[in-house]
Design a protein around this motif. Structure first.
Motif, PDB file in Angstrom:
ATOM      1  N   HIS A  12       0.026   9.239  -2.862  1.00  0.00           N
ATOM      2  CA  HIS A  12      -0.749   8.004  -2.716  1.00  0.00           C
ATOM      3  C   HIS A  12      -1.321   7.664  -4.087  1.00  0.00           C
ATOM      4  O   HIS A  12      -2.071   8.448  -4.670  1.00  0.00           O
ATOM      5  N   LYS A  22      -3.832  10.133   0.996  1.00  0.00           N
ATOM      6  CA  LYS A  22      -4.839   9.101   0.717  1.00  0.00           C
ATOM      7  C   LYS A  22      -6.203   9.729   0.435  1.00  0.00           C
ATOM      8  O   LYS A  22      -6.917   9.301  -0.469  1.00  0.00           O
ATOM      9  N   LYS A  44       0.745  11.107   4.810  1.00  0.00           N
ATOM     10  CA  LYS A  44       0.029   9.942   4.304  1.00  0.00           C
ATOM     11  C   LYS A  44      -1.482  10.111   4.417  1.00  0.00           C
ATOM     12  O   LYS A  44      -2.225   9.775   3.485  1.00  0.00           O
ATOM     13  N   TYR A  82       1.816   4.075  -0.950  1.00  0.00           N
ATOM     14  CA  TYR A  82       2.354   5.392  -0.632  1.00  0.00           C
ATOM     15  C   TYR A  82       3.766   5.489  -1.196  1.00  0.00           C
ATOM     16  O   TYR A  82       4.539   4.526  -1.126  1.00  0.00           O
TER      17      TYR A  82
END
Length: 352
Positions: free
Chosen positions: A6, A150, A146, A106
């Motif tokens: 990310h 993040k 993901k 991403y």
């Protein structure tokens, strides 16, 4: 096991403004609307953040906290143009890019051949490329999914990198505050606190069924994120038109046979990145010591190594005695169905 990066630009709008106006770098400044028009702060630089200013704060409140704050209206066309440049950089490393906004995305680099597949080195190189080419800084997180990527990108902001390999996920998630989970706002956090739940490790003892009973479908999501689970795939939002690999050489080269040797090293990476997709042309690129460059392409539906070698020899004639500092090979993708049975796919080993 996925490898997700990310990338999140640091105070993006403000950074673009400071790039154009270096004299603003060390003073509190923000991009936002006028206070008399009920404007809000879009973003601000780090000197302004020392005063407690943040995005979504009203411009009026920001000026109360910092009366000498420089407030600029911003230029969306400029930010969009830089965003296009960012995405072009991302797509050098993988086709699997999912933009979240103008300044973050991403990247799934699970099958990327760059740096022998090391997601850490890919992230480092992306950040260095952004700094070198755009004179902007980015923070990045590397993780198996993901959700964790993040969170990781925020760990060492600004201008930082945080890597969360699979072996450290359990310990990282164990101590993670529930407020880090997307969707856990102030009201949900208050409800969780009333149940004695403040960190992810406490969810295991509470139980998935009870979370679902109290929070509905979001309870199931809470349970998954509390275990560090996120099965969502990176979803690209644009059609890739070409795939290529190139290398800037440590030392310049002069002879075409040296170029053929470099081409032989690049070829497996191109095959892997192409991933059996149909093509309609093959292109060789050279950059010379004087930083001028040239390309030569041929239409073809086959990924033909012999044709690539022929192009390399032909394009080398344009050097006219100049040293070569970069060699690249690329293909133009054909989005019409084609027979790609002759395209060989090679897998490269990789690590974190």
């Amino acid at each position: 096991m996925r490898k997700i990066i990310h990338v999140d630009m640091d105070c993006f709008y403000a950074a673009v403004e400071m790039r154009a106006h270096p004299e603003w770098r060390d003073i509190p400044m923000a991009v936002g609307g006028k206070p008399e028009r009920r404007g809000v702060i879009t973003t601000c630089n780090y000197p302004a953040r020392k005063f407690g200013i943040h995005s979504a704060m009203s411009s009026h409140q920001a000026l109360q906290r910092c009366p000498h704050l420089l407030l600029v209206p911003g230029n969306m066309a400029s930010y969009k143009a830089v965003s296009v440049q960012l995405r072009e950089i991302f797509h050098r490393y993988t086709d699997l890019v999912e933009p979240l906004s103008l300044d973050e995305a991403y990247l799934d680099v699970s099958d990327s051949p760059w740096f022998a597949g090391s997601a850490t080195r890919i992230a480092e190189h992306i950040r260095a490329t952004i700094d070198q080419e755009l004179q902007l800084t980015a923070s990045a997180g590397v993780a198996p999914n993901k959700f964790l990527a993040k969170i990781a990108s925020d760990e060492n902001k600004p201008d930082g990198l945080f890597v969360l390999p699979p072996s450290k996920v359990a310990d990282f998630v164990h101590q993670l505050p529930l407020t880090k989970i997307p969707g856990v706002g102030a009201k949900t956090a208050e409800k969780l606190n009333s149940l004695g739940l403040t960190h992810c490790h406490q969810l295991a003892g509470f139980g998935e069924a009870e979370l679902v009973r109290r929070f509905g479908k979001f309870g199931a999501l809470l349970w998954q994120r509390g275990q560090g689970i996120d099965e969502r795939e990176v979803q690209p939002h644009r059609i890739r038109k070409s795939v290529g690999v190139e290398t800037t050489l440590i030392e310049d080269i002069q002879r075409p046979e040296q170029g053929l040797s470099v081409l032989a090293e690049l070829w497996p990476e191109l095959v892997t990145r192409l991933n059996n997709r149909a093509i309609k042309s093959l292109c060789l690129k050279l950059k010379f010591a004087d930083f001028t460059q040239t390309t030569l392409s041929r239409r073809t539906h086959l990924l033909d190594a012999a044709l690539a070698e022929q192009l390399c020899v032909e394009v080398w004639q344009r050097a006219q005695g100049r040293n070569v500092r970069l060699v690249g090979i690329s293909v133009e993708l054909d989005h019409e169905p084609q027979d790609t049975s002759d395209v060989e796919r090679q897998q490269l080993s990789f690590d974190w």
